[in-house]
Design an enzyme around this catalytic site. Sequence first.
Site, PDB file in Angstrom:
ATOM      1  N   HIS A  16       7.883 -14.685  39.811  1.00 24.76           N
ATOM      2  CA  HIS A  16       7.593 -15.940  40.516  1.00 24.76           C
ATOM      3  C   HIS A  16       6.115 -16.342  40.452  1.00 24.76           C
ATOM      4  O   HIS A  16       5.787 -17.485  40.142  1.00 24.76           O
ATOM      5  CB  HIS A  16       8.004 -15.827  41.983  1.00 24.76           C
ATOM      6  CG  HIS A  16       9.406 -15.332  42.197  1.00 24.76           C
ATOM      7  ND1 HIS A  16      10.455 -15.694  41.382  1.00 24.76           N
ATOM      8  CD2 HIS A  16       9.938 -14.493  43.121  1.00 24.76           C
ATOM      9  CE1 HIS A  16      11.570 -15.105  41.814  1.00 24.76           C
ATOM     10  NE2 HIS A  16      11.272 -14.365  42.858  1.00 24.76           N
ATOM     11  N   LYS A  67       5.140  -9.299  52.224  1.00 25.33           N
ATOM     12  CA  LYS A  67       6.239  -9.358  53.205  1.00 25.33           C
ATOM     13  C   LYS A  67       5.606  -9.193  54.587  1.00 25.33           C
ATOM     14  O   LYS A  67       4.490  -8.679  54.712  1.00 25.33           O
ATOM     15  CB  LYS A  67       7.213  -8.189  52.984  1.00 25.33           C
ATOM     16  CG  LYS A  67       7.894  -8.224  51.628  1.00 25.33           C
ATOM     17  CD  LYS A  67       9.277  -8.790  51.717  1.00 25.33           C
ATOM     18  CE  LYS A  67       9.987  -8.774  50.393  1.00 25.33           C
ATOM     19  NZ  LYS A  67      10.823  -9.937  50.150  1.00 25.33           N
ATOM     20  N   ARG A  72      34.113  -4.559  40.556  1.00 23.43           N
ATOM     21  CA  ARG A  72      35.048  -3.423  40.636  1.00 23.43           C
ATOM     22  C   ARG A  72      35.990  -3.506  41.837  1.00 23.43           C
ATOM     23  O   ARG A  72      37.066  -2.929  41.830  1.00 23.43           O
ATOM     24  CB  ARG A  72      34.247  -2.118  40.699  1.00 23.43           C
ATOM     25  CG  ARG A  72      33.754  -1.691  39.337  1.00 23.43           C
ATOM     26  CD  ARG A  72      33.189  -0.319  39.377  1.00 23.43           C
ATOM     27  NE  ARG A  72      32.348  -0.152  40.569  1.00 23.43           N
ATOM     28  CZ  ARG A  72      31.712   0.960  40.884  1.00 23.43           C
ATOM     29  NH1 ARG A  72      31.825   2.024  40.131  1.00 23.43           N
ATOM     30  NH2 ARG A  72      30.964   1.028  41.959  1.00 23.43           N
ATOM     31  N   HIS A 129      14.439 -18.116  40.037  1.00 27.05           N
ATOM     32  CA  HIS A 129      14.888 -19.225  40.883  1.00 27.05           C
ATOM     33  C   HIS A 129      13.730 -20.093  41.377  1.00 27.05           C
ATOM     34  O   HIS A 129      13.927 -21.215  41.802  1.00 27.05           O
ATOM     35  CB  HIS A 129      15.786 -18.730  42.026  1.00 27.05           C
ATOM     36  CG  HIS A 129      15.048 -18.119  43.173  1.00 27.05           C
ATOM     37  ND1 HIS A 129      14.625 -16.820  43.169  1.00 27.05           N
ATOM     38  CD2 HIS A 129      14.669 -18.635  44.372  1.00 27.05           C
ATOM     39  CE1 HIS A 129      14.016 -16.551  44.312  1.00 27.05           C
ATOM     40  NE2 HIS A 129      14.022 -17.640  45.059  1.00 27.05           N
ATOM     41  N   LYS A 182      13.109 -24.707  42.063  1.00 26.28           N
ATOM     42  CA  LYS A 182      12.664 -25.402  43.278  1.00 26.28           C
ATOM     43  C   LYS A 182      12.097 -26.761  42.898  1.00 26.28           C
ATOM     44  O   LYS A 182      11.291 -26.871  41.960  1.00 26.28           O
ATOM     45  CB  LYS A 182      11.602 -24.558  44.006  1.00 26.28           C
ATOM     46  CG  LYS A 182      12.181 -23.265  44.614  1.00 26.28           C
ATOM     47  CD  LYS A 182      11.145 -22.513  45.410  1.00 26.28           C
ATOM     48  CE  LYS A 182      11.628 -21.125  45.783  1.00 26.28           C
ATOM     49  NZ  LYS A 182      12.514 -21.056  46.926  1.00 26.28           N
ATOM     50  N   LYS A 198      16.980 -11.855  37.774  1.00 27.40           N
ATOM     51  CA  LYS A 198      15.886 -10.911  37.855  1.00 27.40           C
ATOM     52  C   LYS A 198      16.343  -9.685  38.637  1.00 27.40           C
ATOM     53  O   LYS A 198      17.286  -9.824  39.406  1.00 27.40           O
ATOM     54  CB  LYS A 198      14.644 -11.549  38.471  1.00 27.40           C
ATOM     55  CG  LYS A 198      14.700 -11.727  40.006  1.00 27.40           C
ATOM     56  CD  LYS A 198      13.377 -12.163  40.556  1.00 27.40           C
ATOM     57  CE  LYS A 198      12.610 -11.017  41.140  1.00 27.40           C
ATOM     58  NZ  LYS A 198      12.860 -10.780  42.572  1.00 27.40           N
ATOM     59  N   ASP A 223       8.480  -7.264  42.287  1.00 27.08           N
ATOM     60  CA  ASP A 223       9.356  -8.202  42.984  1.00 27.08           C
ATOM     61  C   ASP A 223       8.832  -9.637  42.902  1.00 27.08           C
ATOM     62  O   ASP A 223       9.624 -10.579  42.847  1.00 27.08           O
ATOM     63  CB  ASP A 223       9.488  -7.778  44.460  1.00 27.08           C
ATOM     64  CG  ASP A 223      10.616  -8.502  45.159  1.00 27.08           C
ATOM     65  OD1 ASP A 223      11.713  -8.589  44.580  1.00 27.08           O
ATOM     66  OD2 ASP A 223      10.415  -8.997  46.299  1.00 27.08           O
ATOM     67  N   GLU A 267       5.739 -14.238  52.948  1.00 31.18           N
ATOM     68  CA  GLU A 267       7.060 -14.191  53.573  1.00 31.18           C
ATOM     69  C   GLU A 267       6.934 -13.555  54.948  1.00 31.18           C
ATOM     70  O   GLU A 267       6.210 -12.580  55.117  1.00 31.18           O
ATOM     71  CB  GLU A 267       8.015 -13.345  52.742  1.00 31.18           C
ATOM     72  CG  GLU A 267       8.393 -13.966  51.431  1.00 31.18           C
ATOM     73  CD  GLU A 267       9.524 -13.181  50.801  1.00 31.18           C
ATOM     74  OE1 GLU A 267      10.663 -13.642  50.860  1.00 31.18           O
ATOM     75  OE2 GLU A 267       9.246 -12.085  50.281  1.00 31.18           O
TER      76      GLU A 267
HETATM   77  C1  BG6 Z   1      13.411 -12.816  45.484  1.00 33.45           C
HETATM   78  C2  BG6 Z   1      12.740 -11.547  45.939  1.00 33.45           C
HETATM   79  O1  BG6 Z   1      13.265 -12.968  44.100  1.00 33.45           O
HETATM   80  O2  BG6 Z   1      12.815 -13.928  46.140  1.00 33.45           O
HETATM   81  C3  BG6 Z   1      12.823 -11.402  47.445  1.00 33.45           C
HETATM   82  O3  BG6 Z   1      13.382 -10.446  45.333  1.00 33.45           O
HETATM   83  C4  BG6 Z   1      12.299 -12.634  48.131  1.00 33.45           C
HETATM   84  O4  BG6 Z   1      12.096 -10.264  47.866  1.00 33.45           O
HETATM   85  C5  BG6 Z   1      12.942 -13.893  47.545  1.00 33.45           C
HETATM   86  O5  BG6 Z   1      12.560 -12.539  49.522  1.00 33.45           O
HETATM   87  C6  BG6 Z   1      12.246 -15.126  48.094  1.00 33.45           C
HETATM   88  O6  BG6 Z   1      12.848 -16.294  47.637  1.00 33.45           O
HETATM   89  P1  BG6 Z   1      12.590 -17.670  48.388  1.00 33.45           P
HETATM   90  O7  BG6 Z   1      13.283 -18.664  47.549  1.00 33.45           O
HETATM   91  O8  BG6 Z   1      13.154 -17.524  49.766  1.00 33.45           O
HETATM   92  O9  BG6 Z   1      11.102 -17.855  48.437  1.00 33.45           O
END
Ligand code: BG6
Length: 522
Positions: A278, A368, A82, A216, A220, A186, A273, A254
């Site tokens: 994942h 996290k 937008r 994603h 990897k 996602k 999440d 993380e």
């Molecule tokens: C995302 C999550 O899909 O993946 C995030 O929404 C997360 O919360 C991220 O930080 C982590 O990705 P990667 O590739 O850094 O492990």
Amino acid sequence: MSLVATTEDCPASRTFTLSYVTDRLILSCQPTHLSLTGIMDQTIVIFGASGDLTSRKLVPALYQLFQKNRLPKNCRVVGVSRSPLTSAEWQQKLEATTAEFSGASFSPSGWNQFASQLHYLACDINRNSDFGKLRDYLDKLESDSPSARLYYLATLPHLYTQAVTQLGVHNMATEGTGPRRVVIEKPFGTDLTSAHQLNQALHNVFGEKQIFRIDHYLGKETVQNLLVLRFANSIFEPIWNRNYIDHVQITVAEELMVGRRGGYYDSAGVLRDFFQNHLLQLLTITAMEAPPRFAADLVRDEKVKVLQAVRPLHHQEFSSHTIRGQYEGYRREPGVSHDSQTATYAAIQLQIDNWRWNGVPFYLRSGKAMSCRTTQIVIQFRKPPHLLFGDGSTDIGANRLVIQIQPAEGIQLHFQSKVPDGGMQPRLASLDFRFQKGYSKQFPDAYQPLLLDAINGDASLFARSDEVELAWQIVDPILNAWQNGNAPPLELYKPGEWGPATSHQWMQQFHREWFDVCPIIH
Ligand code: BG6
């Protein structure tokens, strides 16, 4: 490299295409216009062009692919959002972020060449007339020659259905002049019902083969290497089962806190999440059977079978087989409610009811604000059935294979060795494989291979509709139980720890121990 030839293997209306993509030779036999993907023009339309994902991931990945000469020759990118920007303003904005996220490989002259193919159109997904303008804009851009199109939904998730519906209304999904594909970021829904509705909306407009649901983690290199490790070696498969494996741990830790994403995260939490996507993807790749060939549906059939075999949790298991935690200070994060009950850490024990895995628990956890950033899969083997050494009562520890997905990519095997000059005393030793040492190549960001696969119509590393819904069928009951009070207590943990302390007692009650080592390989 791209080579196109007709062969007897393909019907007359089809061509046989051999193309070299991300270090793989891809062989395909497709209708003539589809097989031209590698050489026909390509338009990538990014919805959500002014968002973070576009500037941090998508455009840097496309730029890198362009630099490596892996994109189709005439590949244009059309940003849609937008914000009232001109193409020049969008290019300028992206130059800074692409330079930041590309590091040393960024070159201003390379960027200028790439940027000349970046176009921008301000468009409100909710406005019918804007979509009409977008259709005309794309048709005009492509008026010189037929073009394949990839629509990338990187916009706010609540706009996905509307965007897809509009593509249908404006006849933009029909494959008259070239392939039409759609990539969806996602989160794919927020529960089973919404994921099912989104699938329906997509199927109203696109065929399943045109749809690419991205996770994603599957882009990897180390996740893909898990397939190679399992199915291109003969030494692992014979022991990859309940006869030799005691349990499996899959950890995504993380160090990061939620930061600016508090608003999204507080309504999502760690199950939506990380677990629904994942972690369950990592589980399926660890546990699946070998497909007959590396082809999209065959790979996904095997992954789906794993999800179908995951035993649903029942009754008190929602509180006894799961753990919830929240890091201290989370409720003070911007966008987070001051009395939030959202879990930023969770661990779950799952069982897979099939011949290979019966009785082998899979422990999945993610959090996290943990002590470090590490993603690892630990295959914990059984102890030897009989001990020859020592007094027979000492716990000498069993073999373990640690597959480190990130940050430093590699594999470590733990095995017993004799302590020199110490009698027949065994001690756990290790063998390391580091990608960095084995190969001089830089690891591409996960979006590079995935974008290229989507451009080439290879969905092997994308989730199919049944896969996504089955993953929700595993996570949804846990979310519901937790919401309705059938939950373990929400334990606070200090940032920088391995989740709540109770997580260790929880493992002990199963007579197991977390493998808490901050990246085992450096
Ligand atoms: C995302 C999550 O899909 O993946 C995030 O929404 C997360 O919360 C991220 O930080 C982590 O990705 P990667 O590739 O850094 O492990």
